[in-house]
Design an enzyme around this catalytic site. Structure first.
Site, PDB file in Angstrom:
ATOM      1  N   SER A 261       0.841  -1.187   0.000  1.00  0.00           N
ATOM      2  CA  SER A 261       0.000   0.000   0.000  1.00  0.00           C
ATOM      3  C   SER A 261       0.874   1.235   0.000  1.00  0.00           C
ATOM      4  O   SER A 261       2.053   1.188   0.351  1.00  0.00           O
ATOM      5  CB  SER A 261      -0.876   0.012   1.241  1.00  0.00           C
ATOM      6  OG  SER A 261      -0.033   0.124   2.374  1.00  0.00           O
ATOM      7  N   LYS A 262       0.258   2.324  -0.393  1.00  0.00           N
ATOM      8  CA  LYS A 262       0.957   3.588  -0.475  1.00  0.00           C
ATOM      9  C   LYS A 262       1.572   3.928   0.875  1.00  0.00           C
ATOM     10  O   LYS A 262       2.695   4.352   0.979  1.00  0.00           O
ATOM     11  CB  LYS A 262      -0.056   4.668  -0.822  1.00  0.00           C
ATOM     12  CG  LYS A 262       0.335   5.457  -2.027  1.00  0.00           C
ATOM     13  CD  LYS A 262      -0.650   6.538  -2.241  1.00  0.00           C
ATOM     14  CE  LYS A 262      -0.725   6.795  -3.738  1.00  0.00           C
ATOM     15  NZ  LYS A 262      -1.742   7.671  -4.122  1.00  0.00           N
ATOM     16  N   ARG A 263       0.777   3.697   1.903  1.00  0.00           N
ATOM     17  CA  ARG A 263       1.190   4.075   3.243  1.00  0.00           C
ATOM     18  C   ARG A 263       2.519   3.400   3.599  1.00  0.00           C
ATOM     19  O   ARG A 263       3.383   3.981   4.221  1.00  0.00           O
ATOM     20  CB  ARG A 263       0.095   3.641   4.207  1.00  0.00           C
ATOM     21  CG  ARG A 263       0.070   4.351   5.523  1.00  0.00           C
ATOM     22  CD  ARG A 263      -1.287   4.133   6.169  1.00  0.00           C
ATOM     23  NE  ARG A 263      -1.785   2.777   5.964  1.00  0.00           N
ATOM     24  CZ  ARG A 263      -1.473   1.741   6.717  1.00  0.00           C
ATOM     25  NH1 ARG A 263      -0.653   1.881   7.715  1.00  0.00           N
ATOM     26  NH2 ARG A 263      -2.002   0.551   6.471  1.00  0.00           N
TER      27      ARG A 263
END
Ligand code: GLU
Length: 500
Positions: A261-263
């Site tokens: 994920s981006k996070r």
């Protein structure tokens, strides 16, 4: 003779280029280069709703930074976007008439049909199919319309799309270069929309038409496209075209095995650049997300990747994106930089007020390897400067005078004076010896005295005088870095402080 290898990277400009896209592009590039083939870049911009205006520029700039330059199609030349090659335009929104022509051909041959269903009806069908535990998809109602009914509706300009007619029976299979044989029951495959009501093709029609027209031999793409492949193969079949080879790459995972994920790190390639990752380090790291050479070697330049890469050695299971590993790679590549290049690299991460200062290049050349021991990337350096951990390398430190006192030395007038006298003796020793930037030589000047007086008694205040810190490199390293003049100046400051 073997068919010429032609691969493509076909990003959609719905956002910026992420590491997953970089890996896909890299593998396609490596395969083509290994076989003296062609690597081309095509922009798949048929999803107008998700179009991001600076997406194309970002994708091209990111690839150019990484050193992956397409031979054909859309690419950067002297910082200008070029779009050229035998297939004409390599931007799908500029090829609409081609897709239309092929869609009409499919309709004529009975392999596709107009569908006039409203969004409301489609939502109802979806619910019903869900309730009946059927795979999601269209129920095929409009495939049963007679020719005259279709004509009638078209003449009234009724909202319509064109759908692929999947056979109800049989199966579609292919030999995936990474997964082996993959089989889908045709009945489970949806009658995919090929032309949307806005006249744009969907990805599915456009990708097949373009891969054919652009003579693509190998389609290398993410695992998320596996379920689309039977639709694509059916299109190849209907058109009577030979399909390319397919290789579906494993997912990229976070360390907890969830989808990247981006996070947790799936940030844009240019963000890695901004953090100070070197392109070669990022490429080397990305190459290993799914592939390995089958031996212990981990450091591969782009040239070495071209010779060593093979789809046979790409695994099926998800590849964990381990940022610590990326950091390790980056430091390995920083170590390979020429000393002058390392200095330039470090200068770029100095805080603004230090960037504008005139620096003694010789000093920076001595400092750079010391800093490299403590960082993996420029962003670490910037952070350490922000926390004031490194400022003493560039400015005389300030500190409370008690910090100069070694363990048992009391914070009394006697304690301060005793420490001041020791430091004065160190000044004398340094003054009498020839100047040196070699830490061993500096050690030889001071260490015998420290042995005699007690190591901590001498080395602690000396180190604090030079760095102002409780923790820092040893005083010999610091003194050799700063040189005779600056070292004496700093110790004199400490002596004055102790005497105040
Ligand atoms: N445009 C698709 C994407 O953005 C390409 C998929 C493919 O390579 O076929 O991922």
């Amino acid at each position: 003779m073997l068919k010429k290898i032609r691969t493509r990277f076909a990003p959609s400009p719905t956002g910026y280029l992420h590491v997953g896209g970089l890996r896909t592009a890299l593998y396609a590039y490596l395969l083509a280069k290994q076989h003296q083939g062609t690597f081309l870049l095509r922009i798949e911009d048929t999803d107008r709703e998700r179009y991001v205006s600076d997406g194309i520029n970002n994708i091209l700039t990111s690839l150019a930074w990484a050193g992956i330059n397409p031979d054909e199609g859309v690419r950067l030349e002297n910082n200008t976007i070029v779009n050229s090659g035998p297939a004409g335009s390599y931007i799908q929104s500029e090829r609409l008439s081609i897709y239309k022509k092929y869609a009409e051909k499919l309709i004529e041959q009975g392999h596709a049909y107009y569908c006039f269903c409203t969004p409301e009806r489609l939502a109802r069908v979806r619910e019903e199919r869900q309730a009946n535990k059927l795979p999601p998809g269209y129920d095929g109602l409009c495939a049963t319309l007679s020719e005259s009914e279709v004509k009638e509706k078209l003449s009234h300009n009724t909202h319509s799309v064109i759908r692929l007619k999947m056979p109800e029976h049989g199966e579609t299979k292919w030999n995936d270069l990474i997964r082996g044989e993959v089989i889908f029951k045709n009945d489970d495959v949806d009658d995919q929309v090929l032309i949307k009501s806005d006249g744009y093709p969907t990805y599915h029609l456009a990708v097949v038409v373009d891969d054919h027209e652009m003579n693509i031999s190998h389609v290398i793409r993410g695992e998320e496209w596996i379920s689309s492949t039977p639709k694509h193969l059916m299109l190849y079949h209907y058109f009577g075209w030979e399909p390319p080879h397919f290789a579906h790459l494993p997912l990229l995972l976070n360390s907890d095995k969830s989808k990247l994920s981006k996070r947790q790190g799936d940030v844009a390639v240019l963000d890695y650049k901004a953090k100070g990752y070197l392109p070669d380090a990022l490429l080397n790291f990305v190459a290993f997300l799914g592939w390995n050479p089958g031996n212990e070697n981990e450091i591969f330049s782009l040239e070495q990747l071209i010779t060593s890469f093979s789809l046979d050695k790409v695994g099926k299971s998800g590849a964990v994106f381990n940022i610590e590993k990326l950091d390790w790679y980056n430091r390995e590549y920083l170590k390979k930089l020429h000393p002058e290049e390392l200095v330039d690299y470090i200068l770029a991460y100095l805080p603004n007020e230090l960037q504008t200062k005139e620096h003694d290049r010789e000093f920076l050349l001595r400092l750079a390897p010391l800093l490299l021991e403590r960082i993996h990337k420029g962003a670490d350096l910037a952070q350490m400067f922000e926390q004031g951990e490194l400022t003493y390398y560039f400015q005389e430190p300030t500190y409370p005078k008690e910090l100069l006192l070694w363990k048992n030395t009391k914070a009394t007038r006697e304690g301060y004076m005793e420490t001041a006298e020791r430091l004065q003796h160190v000044i004398k020793l340094i003054n009498e010896a020839p100047a040196s930037n070699d830490s061993e030589a500096v050690k030889a000047i001071i260490f015998p005295y420290a042995e005699k007086e007690g190591r901590g008694e001498i080395l602690w205040p000396l180190r604090v005088a030079l760095s102002g810190k409780e923790k820092s490199p040893d005083p010999f390293t610091l003194a050799s870095l700063f040189g005779k003049h600056e070292t004496i100046k700093r110790i004199e400051f400490a002596v004055a402080l102790l005497s105040s």
